[in-house]
Design an enzyme around this catalytic site. Structure first.
Site, PDB file in Angstrom:
ATOM      1  N   ASP A  39     -73.820  24.463 -41.322  1.00  0.00           N
ATOM      2  CA  ASP A  39     -72.621  24.574 -42.140  1.00  0.00           C
ATOM      3  C   ASP A  39     -73.012  24.589 -43.612  1.00  0.00           C
ATOM      4  O   ASP A  39     -73.615  23.632 -44.106  1.00  0.00           O
ATOM      5  CB  ASP A  39     -71.677  23.405 -41.863  1.00  0.00           C
ATOM      6  CG  ASP A  39     -70.405  23.502 -42.672  1.00  0.00           C
ATOM      7  OD1 ASP A  39     -69.544  24.331 -42.312  1.00  0.00           O
ATOM      8  OD2 ASP A  39     -70.274  22.775 -43.676  1.00  0.00           O
ATOM      9  N   TYR A  74     -72.189  24.440 -52.715  1.00  0.00           N
ATOM     10  CA  TYR A  74     -73.237  23.433 -52.537  1.00  0.00           C
ATOM     11  C   TYR A  74     -74.481  23.774 -53.347  1.00  0.00           C
ATOM     12  O   TYR A  74     -75.317  22.905 -53.593  1.00  0.00           O
ATOM     13  CB  TYR A  74     -73.620  23.275 -51.069  1.00  0.00           C
ATOM     14  CG  TYR A  74     -72.509  22.885 -50.135  1.00  0.00           C
ATOM     15  CD1 TYR A  74     -71.266  22.424 -50.594  1.00  0.00           C
ATOM     16  CD2 TYR A  74     -72.679  22.985 -48.764  1.00  0.00           C
ATOM     17  CE1 TYR A  74     -70.250  22.074 -49.722  1.00  0.00           C
ATOM     18  CE2 TYR A  74     -71.674  22.628 -47.881  1.00  0.00           C
ATOM     19  CZ  TYR A  74     -70.458  22.182 -48.367  1.00  0.00           C
ATOM     20  OH  TYR A  74     -69.474  21.842 -47.491  1.00  0.00           O
ATOM     21  N   LYS A 113     -68.490  29.151 -46.845  1.00  0.00           N
ATOM     22  CA  LYS A 113     -67.148  29.049 -47.415  1.00  0.00           C
ATOM     23  C   LYS A 113     -67.058  29.746 -48.765  1.00  0.00           C
ATOM     24  O   LYS A 113     -67.976  29.645 -49.569  1.00  0.00           O
ATOM     25  CB  LYS A 113     -66.782  27.569 -47.593  1.00  0.00           C
ATOM     26  CG  LYS A 113     -66.867  26.769 -46.316  1.00  0.00           C
ATOM     27  CD  LYS A 113     -66.841  25.284 -46.595  1.00  0.00           C
ATOM     28  CE  LYS A 113     -67.394  24.502 -45.425  1.00  0.00           C
ATOM     29  NZ  LYS A 113     -68.855  24.535 -45.379  1.00  0.00           N
ATOM     30  N   HIS A 153     -62.750  27.525 -48.707  1.00  0.00           N
ATOM     31  CA  HIS A 153     -63.225  26.149 -48.855  1.00  0.00           C
ATOM     32  C   HIS A 153     -62.101  25.162 -49.196  1.00  0.00           C
ATOM     33  O   HIS A 153     -61.997  24.103 -48.590  1.00  0.00           O
ATOM     34  CB  HIS A 153     -64.313  26.095 -49.933  1.00  0.00           C
ATOM     35  CG  HIS A 153     -65.217  24.923 -49.808  1.00  0.00           C
ATOM     36  ND1 HIS A 153     -66.518  24.971 -50.215  1.00  0.00           N
ATOM     37  CD2 HIS A 153     -65.038  23.676 -49.326  1.00  0.00           C
ATOM     38  CE1 HIS A 153     -67.099  23.800 -49.993  1.00  0.00           C
ATOM     39  NE2 HIS A 153     -66.213  22.997 -49.453  1.00  0.00           N
TER      40      HIS A 153
END
Length: 181
Positions: free
Chosen positions: A46, A51, A75, A106
């Site tokens: 994931d 990130y 996402k 997201h």
């Protein structure tokens, strides 16, 4: 082979129920985590553009198993609600793959794509710079469009959506979100 049970999504795609999350992982840690996870039987990774580590995930992911055996989720970030395919293409490039198994919105908060920061734009008073002119239903339409482009995405869904936010997209949706992560 995955050690996790599989969940069938609403379009028939099978997703491992347990996956490795890469949030808050720095580059060295995420590479090691992905390596250990895949060696241990994990087959669901994931990710998310926000990130900031998808490139490092992508560098490690294919050393251990063929791409066809890995389920990859990513996402689209809030500053890309009006540029879904652009965000997807960046993610695909960073991960070194030509498709995602699952692509999610997201957060249901479109942020100003021209703001003072690429991830968390703020107004002069420090409040998040939300793009109130953008409709979530338009983001979802773009998600449906990338799903229709054969090969880029196998399933689409949402993340962090309340019932009220889902109600903003479902009346005009042609594709029901496969998940709400």
């Amino acid at each position: 082979m995955s050690t996790s049970p599989l969940v069938e999504l609403n379009n028939g795609t099978k997703m491992p129920a347990i996956g490795l999350g890469t949030w808050q992982s720095d580059p060295e840690d995420v590479s090691n985590a992905v390596s250990c996870a895949l060696k241990s039987g994990y087959r669901h990774i994931d990710c998310a553009w926000a990130y900031g580590n998808e490139r490092y995930v992508g560098q490690e992911i294919y050393f251990h198993v063929p791409r066809s055996e890995i389920f990859i989720t990513s996402k689209v970030w809030c500053t890309y609600h009006s540029r879904v395919e652009e965000a997807l293409d960046q993610t695909l490039s960073d991960l070194g793959t030509d498709y995602l198994d699952l692509y999610l919105v997201h957060w249901p908060v479109p942020l100003n794509p021209e703001g003072n920061h690429p991830v968390f734009p703020t107004l002069p008073d420090g409040v998040r710079d939300i793009d109130h002119s953008w409709k979530l239903s338009d983001t979802w339409k773009q998600m449906e469009d990338v799903l229709k482009k054969v090969g880029k995405v196998k399933a689409i869904g949402v993340s962090n959506f309340s019932e009220a936010k889902l109600a903003e997209i479902l009346p005009t949706a042609e594709v029901v979100p496969a998940v709400n992560q």
